[in-house]
Design a protein around this motif. Structure first.
Motif, PDB file in Angstrom:
ATOM      1  N   HIS A  43       0.855  -1.178   0.000  1.00 41.40           N
ATOM      2  CA  HIS A  43       0.000   0.000   0.000  1.00 41.40           C
ATOM      3  C   HIS A  43       0.899   1.238   0.000  1.00 41.40           C
ATOM      4  CE1 HIS A  43      -2.984  -2.948   1.231  1.00 41.40           C
ATOM      5  NE2 HIS A  43      -3.924  -2.066   0.959  1.00 41.40           N
ATOM      6  N   VAL A  60      -0.418  -6.158  -0.715  1.00 44.59           N
ATOM      7  CA  VAL A  60      -1.389  -6.948  -1.462  1.00 44.59           C
ATOM      8  C   VAL A  60      -0.591  -8.011  -2.215  1.00 44.59           C
ATOM      9  CG1 VAL A  60      -3.065  -6.936  -3.356  1.00 44.59           C
ATOM     10  CG2 VAL A  60      -3.007  -5.039  -1.710  1.00 44.59           C
ATOM     11  N   GLY A 127      -5.351  -9.181  -0.122  1.00 40.44           N
ATOM     12  CA  GLY A 127      -4.677  -8.101   0.566  1.00 40.44           C
ATOM     13  C   GLY A 127      -4.527  -8.362   2.049  1.00 40.44           C
ATOM     14  N   VAL A 137      -6.620   0.969  -1.827  1.00 37.17           N
ATOM     15  CA  VAL A 137      -6.481  -0.453  -2.113  1.00 37.17           C
ATOM     16  C   VAL A 137      -6.213  -0.704  -3.590  1.00 37.17           C
ATOM     17  CG1 VAL A 137      -7.705  -2.664  -2.089  1.00 37.17           C
ATOM     18  CG2 VAL A 137      -7.924  -1.101  -0.160  1.00 37.17           C
ATOM     19  N   ALA A 141      -3.191  -3.273  -5.552  1.00 37.90           N
ATOM     20  CA  ALA A 141      -3.769  -4.445  -6.212  1.00 37.90           C
ATOM     21  C   ALA A 141      -3.492  -4.411  -7.707  1.00 37.90           C
ATOM     22  CB  ALA A 141      -5.270  -4.509  -5.940  1.00 37.90           C
TER      23      ALA A 141
END
Length: 306
Positions: A43, A60, A127, A137, A141
Motif C-alpha cells: 500500500h 497486497v 490483501g 487499495v 492491487a
C-alpha cells in the motif's frame, strides 16, 4: 521447493510470509494448479501536500499461472462466492464480471493487448488490509496483478523481469481513475525513503528518492482509521487530528489525494501510547466509534516472492 515452470511453491514453504503462502495455496485450491509467479505490492500514501509519496509495509499479494485457452479465471478469498471464468475477449465489449473482478479483468485485457498473457491467466488476489483501513487499495492491487501476470508469462526466460516503468504507463492508460503518484510509490519505493511526485514532461522520468525514515529518527507513523458513518467522517477526521496534536503528534495529514476515512500521524516514540489513548478517549466521550490504530513502516517496492 519449486512449482510449475520454476514457480515458487510458497504454499508449502515453512519460512514464507503467511499471506504469500495463503495466496499461493488459494490459487491452487481454486484453480487446480500452483502459481508460476507470486508478487507482493505495498500500500502507498502521500505525505500531506509535500509532493512526496511512500510505501507502507502492508502488502497486497497476487498469484498467477498462464493459460493457453483464452480464458481468465479470477478468485479472491475476500469474495469466496464470486470467483469467475471469463473469456479474455481482446476486442468488443468485456464480458460481465462480478463487481470485485471488473478492475482486474479490465487490466488483464489491457495486459493481453500489450502482449502479456494472450493465452489467458489463472489469478488470485488477496490483501493484508481492507478499504476500511483507510489506505488506497486499488493501486497496490493493480500493480500486484500487472507484475504477477507479466512475470507468469515471462517465465520461459528465468532472468526476465517485468518492466516496471512500462507497466506503470499501461496502468495509467487502462485504469485512468487510479492515482499515478501512489502507483509510482508501489513500483519504485525504497525502505526508509519517499519519492518525489512529478507532473507534465517529468511524470515518466526516473524516480527521485529522498530520506524519510521515521523509525531512524525516533518517531513512529500511526494510521488512524475512522469507523463511523460516511456522513460523519469529516467531523471525525477533524476530531482525530485535533486530539492527536493536543496529545503530542508532530505531524498530521491525510494519506490520499482526497479526503478519506483515515489520518496519518507522525509521533515521538515515547508519545505513541499517550496519543492513542487520548484520541480514543475523545471519541468515547462523544459516544463515537473509537478509531482503529495501525502502525506503518516505510517499506520498499513491489517484489517477486520466491
Amino acid at each position: 521447493m519449486t512449482g510449475v515452470a520454476g514457480g515458487p511453491d510458497l504454499a508449502r514453504s515453512a519460512t514464507a510470509d503467511p499471506l504469500f503462502r495463503l495466496v499461493a495455496y488459494a490459487l491452487e485450491a481454486a484453480h487446480g494448479r500452483p502459481p508460476t509467479a507470486v508478487w507482493s505490492a505495498p500500500h502507498a500514501f502521500r505525505l500531506g501536500a509535500s509532493g512526496l509519496v511512500a510505501a507502507a509495509g502492508w502488502p497486497v499479494a497476487a498469484a498467477a499461472a498462464p493459460r493457453e485457452d483464452g480464458v481468465v479465471r479470477l478468485s479472491s478469498l475476500s469474495h469466496p462466492a464470486h470467483g469467475c471464468d471469463l473469456p479474455l475477449a481482446l476486442s468488443g465489449p468485456p464480458a460481465t464480471a462480478p463487481a470485485w473482478a471488473e478492475r482486474p479483468y479490465a487490466l488483464l485485457r489491457a495486459l493481453a493487448l500489450a502482449g502479456y498473457g494472450r493465452g489467458g491467466t489463472d489469478l488470485h488476489v488477496q490483501g493484508s488490509l481492507t478499504a476500511a483501513a483507510g489506505l488506497a487499495v486499488a493501486e497496490p492491487a493493480d500493480c500486484a496483478v500487472a507484475l504477477a501476470v507479466a512475470d507468469a508469462h515471462l517465465r520461459a526466460d528465468p532472468t526476465a523481469r517485468p518492466p516496471r516503468a512500462g507497466l506503470g504507463r499501461l496502468l495509467a492508460r487502462a485504469l485512468p481513475d487510479g492515482d499515478d503518484a501512489l502507483r509510482r510509490a508501489v513500483l519504485f519505493a525504497r525502505p526508509g525513503h519517499a519519492l518525489r511526485t512529478a507532473a507534465g514532461p517529468d511524470a515518466g522520468g526516473p524516480p527521485r528518492h529522498v530520506l524519510f525514515d521515521p523509525a531512524g529518527s525516533g518517531t513512529r507513523l500511526v494510521l488512524v482509521a475512522l469507523r463511523g458513518a460516511p456522513a460523519d467522517r469529516a467531523a471525525d477526521r477533524d476530531r482525530a487530528a485535533a486530539g492527536a496534536r493536543r496529545a503530542g503528534a508532530l505531524d498530521v495529514w491525510q494519506p490520499g489525494a482526497r479526503p478519506g476515512r483515515a489520518v496519518l500521524l507522525r509521533l515521538p516514540e515515547e508519545r505513541v501510547a499517550h496519543v492513542r489513548a487520548a484520541v480514543a478517549a475523545e471519541f468515547r466521550a462523544r459516544d463515537r466509534p473509537v478509531p482503529r490504530f495501525l502502525n506503518i513502516a516505510v517499506a520498499g517496492a513491489a517484489r517477486r516472492e520466491e
